[in-house]
Design an enzyme around this catalytic site. Sequence first.
Site, PDB file in Angstrom:
ATOM      1  N   SER A 163       0.810  -1.226   0.000  1.00 57.28           N
ATOM      2  CA  SER A 163       0.000   0.000   0.000  1.00 57.28           C
ATOM      3  C   SER A 163       0.839   1.270   0.000  1.00 57.28           C
ATOM      4  O   SER A 163       0.330   2.327  -0.365  1.00 57.28           O
ATOM      5  CB  SER A 163      -0.930   0.004   1.210  1.00 57.28           C
ATOM      6  N   ASP A 175      -4.482   7.377   8.196  1.00 60.27           N
ATOM      7  CA  ASP A 175      -5.568   6.496   8.638  1.00 60.27           C
ATOM      8  C   ASP A 175      -5.114   5.502   9.705  1.00 60.27           C
ATOM      9  O   ASP A 175      -5.803   4.533   9.983  1.00 60.27           O
ATOM     10  CB  ASP A 175      -6.160   5.746   7.439  1.00 60.27           C
ATOM     11  N   HIS A 203      -1.164   4.422   7.251  1.00 59.92           N
ATOM     12  CA  HIS A 203      -0.498   5.084   6.115  1.00 59.92           C
ATOM     13  C   HIS A 203      -0.299   6.563   6.390  1.00 59.92           C
ATOM     14  O   HIS A 203      -1.055   7.156   7.156  1.00 59.92           O
ATOM     15  CB  HIS A 203      -1.342   4.900   4.843  1.00 59.92           C
TER      16      HIS A 203
END
Length: 381
Positions: free
Chosen positions: A36, A341, A344
């Site tokens: 990610s 979040d 991240h």
Amino acid sequence: MSFLNSIASLHIFLFLLPSILCKPCDFPAIFALGDSNSDTGGFSAAFGPLGSPYGDTFFHMPSGRFSDGRLIIDFIAENLGLPYLSSYLDSLGANFSHGANFATSLSTIIPQNITLAQGGYSPFSLDIQAMQFSQFQSRSQFILRKGGMLKSLMPMKDYFSRALYIIDIGQNDLTALYFSNSSAEQYIHDAMKAFSKTIKSLYKNGGRYFWIHNTGPLGCLPYVLRQVPGDQKLDSVGCAVVFNELAKKFNRMLNETVAQLQKQFPVAAFTYVDIYSAKYLLISHATKFGFRKPLMACCGHGGGAYNYDPKARCGTSVNVHGNEVLIGKSCMDSSKRVSWDGAHFTEAANKWVFDQIVNGHFSYPSNSLNMACYNHNHKSF
Ligand SMILES: *[C@@H]1O[C@H](CO)[C@@H](O)[C@H](O)[C@H]1NC(C)=O
Ligand SMILES: *[C@@H]1O[C@H](CO)[C@@H](O)[C@H](O)[C@H]1NC(C)=O
Ligand SMILES: *[C@@H]1O[C@H](CO)[C@@H](O)[C@H](O)[C@H]1NC(C)=O
Ligand SMILES: *[C@@H]1O[C@H](CO)[C@@H](O)[C@H](O)[C@H]1NC(C)=O
């Protein structure tokens, strides 16, 4: 004294030689593999979209990125004068003329046995991403040769050997490792073998320039801190020591692996980028750099001091009298925050980290981004 001075300046001169003698690299494309930290839409394309407020700051809509805006890989593309990378898995509106992104959120180096549905990992582990790259390479060249309207969406043949290959993966392996009973030594050893195998396959397919990010301070992420048992040691910044030690161990072995690959492929150029140190510097001196509350998620709901509750993550809505109401909201000013979040970074923090790494201050060898086609053999001029 003046003799020593001239030795010192000679040394500095020799050190700077590559940047004086060599032209900046001309990377026509980027190919990225990872998780990610670099996902520009792969996970969304495969498993469904992220909701608002993801993407709100820069794209003004969810962009498949796990952030409020751009990722480090977006700033890299901008810096090299290239468009943002389309995800390989994205079948809508993708343009691969300057590269492709194989990274997906929750990817690991070592394939995991816990599926996404069981709360596990992405099926697109690093070995699979390398296979997708192979498929992409032959398919795109087939389409290019065939001509027609799709031709302009494909990279030119020589781009594969001139491109920058960016790899950023390992963070999810560390959480998988922590919650398994395997020995860290053995797991990371196996992960390094798999990592080398992927690099070799990229090299075999023409890849020559590799820009490799190490893994960040896992123990400083709100989603990890939230799960840390009460008896776990925190450092002076408030990060979980055991997770950061695991990340450092992984990074030491990754650095060694990259050095071995450089020896094995002397005509390739490997740049190892110490993302860990850049991120830890930001988290440990957040105020000095204009940031606040580095261990607290900007976007989320509840979850105490970390603002992270797995049941009310960023973007979560609840049904109130038949209406969907967003509870996983953004904080007031994400440009002052490090964690977006809980897992991240915000765009602002990604930009800050990018600014640290672009000039080579956190790299080995200390090549700036636009010199990453040179290897450290040039240092011994
Ligand atoms: C694909 O991207 C390239 C580079 O940005 C651009 O020149 C080209 O027009 C794009 N193709 C389409 C069909 O949008
Ligand atoms: C997954 O299961 C296989 C077969 O039981 C095992 O060999 C492998 O080590 C497992 N992988 C992980 C990451 O646990
Ligand atoms: C780890 O080992 C413990 C004790 O042997 C066992 O109860 C647990 O299920 C194991 N966890 C995993 C993920 O294999
Ligand atoms: C990585 O290894 C090189 C030697 O190959 C060493 O000089 C450098 O300090 C190491 N970097 C980090 C961050 O450990």
